[in-house]
Design a protein around this motif. Structure first.
Motif, PDB file in Angstrom:
ATOM      1  N   ILE A 155       8.588   0.016  -7.522  1.00  0.00           N
ATOM      2  CA  ILE A 155       8.444  -0.491  -6.159  1.00  0.00           C
ATOM      3  C   ILE A 155       9.831  -0.634  -5.551  1.00  0.00           C
ATOM      4  O   ILE A 155      10.807  -0.920  -6.258  1.00  0.00           O
ATOM      5  N   ASP A 156       9.945  -0.425  -4.247  1.00  0.00           N
ATOM      6  CA  ASP A 156      11.235  -0.543  -3.573  1.00  0.00           C
ATOM      7  C   ASP A 156      11.594  -2.003  -3.337  1.00  0.00           C
ATOM      8  O   ASP A 156      10.712  -2.869  -3.185  1.00  0.00           O
TER       9      ASP A 156
ATOM     10  N   ASP B 187       6.021  -2.457   0.463  1.00  0.00           N
ATOM     11  CA  ASP B 187       4.794  -2.203  -0.280  1.00  0.00           C
ATOM     12  C   ASP B 187       4.226  -3.541  -0.748  1.00  0.00           C
ATOM     13  O   ASP B 187       4.966  -4.404  -1.218  1.00  0.00           O
TER      14      ASP B 187
ATOM     15  N   PHE C 238       5.471   4.064  -4.956  1.00  0.00           N
ATOM     16  CA  PHE C 238       4.835   2.825  -5.414  1.00  0.00           C
ATOM     17  C   PHE C 238       3.652   3.224  -6.286  1.00  0.00           C
ATOM     18  O   PHE C 238       2.608   3.647  -5.787  1.00  0.00           O
TER      19      PHE C 238
ATOM     20  N   ARG D 260       1.075  -1.634   4.449  1.00  0.00           N
ATOM     21  CA  ARG D 260       2.533  -1.764   4.335  1.00  0.00           C
ATOM     22  C   ARG D 260       3.049  -2.773   5.349  1.00  0.00           C
ATOM     23  O   ARG D 260       2.586  -2.827   6.496  1.00  0.00           O
TER      24      ARG D 260
END
Length: 323
Positions: free
Chosen positions: A106-107, A112, A170, A209
């Protein structure tokens, strides 16, 4: 289906970071708290952890990661020697997710929805090796962003790149899916195109998102275009086939034009003027340069692949002796 997963899988959450000083504390608090809830609810093992990968940040991201490791036992960190890009940082994190049964990427901006991680874990427990996080809509994007994203995914599909629509990076991978992904040794990396090639049982989890809480996007338009070019040229030879088709069409058009000129000359009505000739020359010159550029792009990638350079170098590791 994958082998029967343990009742309490050990989860690793990998977070690539590049100049994330402004959002790191928020990311740590949110992800750490959510991981604690997953452990408390008996969904994952108490040995689960967060793995932050600093992709050569120029700010104090690594200092914040190091501080978090000293305070939290479930945090680990990797510092790359220099910036290698999001995809290389993510693969480095995957390769160093020790003893994990499932790995989520995941960023750091947490746009996300982290709540989807719980659904991913449930899907993994049901027997899926790959669980894609897919955006349910793009209502939070600008009209231009929605349009360019739509064009991006449609273009990749037309070019023959197999990927999940509205899915970025993701996702959850089982241990064996991660190992299979790491068997792809190319240096021109497009992970979201490689994962579907693994072929293990997969599922999708949909989420909305969110807006970025701080900092700036690490994927402006020019980087999105570069990513599209990377994905197309590393996953398919369709552009080379388009060159062949273009050459065939132009050659067929030229033959018909020559026949038209000869017929007009024989009936005593020769075509006058030089403008059409100049336009044709410039057109052909542009087509040739474009074709050479595409061929050159592929040759450049072959050149880089043959060097077999490492994807990244780890300058420092921290927190790996916590568990």
């Amino acid at each position: 289906m994958n082998s029967q997963p343990p009742s309490l899988p050990r989860l690793a959450i990998i977070v690539p970071c590049y100049n994330e000083s402004e959002v790191f504390s928020y990311c740590l608090t949110e992800l750490g708290g959510y991981l604690d809830r997953l452990i408390g609810d008996g969904m994952v093992s108490p040995g689960s952890y967060l793995l932050f990968v600093d992709d050569g940040s120029r700010d104090d991201t690594w200092r914040q990661i190091s501080n978090a490791i000293r305070v939290h036992a479930h945090v680990r960190g990797l510092k790359l020697s220099c910036n290698k890009g999001h995809q290389a940082a993510l693969l480095t994190g995957l390769a160093n997710a020790d003893n994990a049964d499932a790995i989520v990427s995941i960023d750091a901006d947490l746009q996300d929805d982290i709540n989807a991680i719980g659904e991913m874990v449930k899907s993994y427990a049901a027997g899926h090796d790959v669980v894609y996080g897919v955006r349910a809509s793009r209502q939070t994007d600008t009209a231009f962003k929605r349009m360019t994203a739509e064009v991006f995914y449609r273009l990749m599909t037309v070019m023959g790149v197999k990927q999940v629509f509205n899915h970025a990076d993701f996702r959850l991978l089982s241990c064996r899916a991660r190992d299979a992904l790491l068997e792809y040794h190319e240096r021109n990396i497009y992970i979201r195109g490689l994962v579907p090639l693994i072929g293990f049982p997969s599922a999708e989890v949909y989420y909305d998102r969110k807006e970025r809480t701080a900092g700036v996007s690490k994927y402006p338009l020019h980087k999105m275009m570069a990513l599209a070019l990377e994905g197309i040229t590393s996953m398919t030879v369709m552009p080379l086939r388009i060159i062949t088709l273009t050459g065939f069409i132009i050659s067929a058009t030229a033959i018909m034009a020559i026949m038209a000129v000869l017929i007009n000359k024989m009936i005593g009505n020769p075509i006058q003027g030089w403008a059409s000739v100049i336009v044709a020359l410039f057109f052909m010159g542009g087509v040739q340069m474009l074709c050479l550029g595409i061929i050159g792009e592929y040759l450049g990638k072959i050149y880089l692949e043959t060097k077999r350079r490492p994807r990244s170098h780890i300058e420092e590791k921290a927190g790996f002796n916590n568990s």
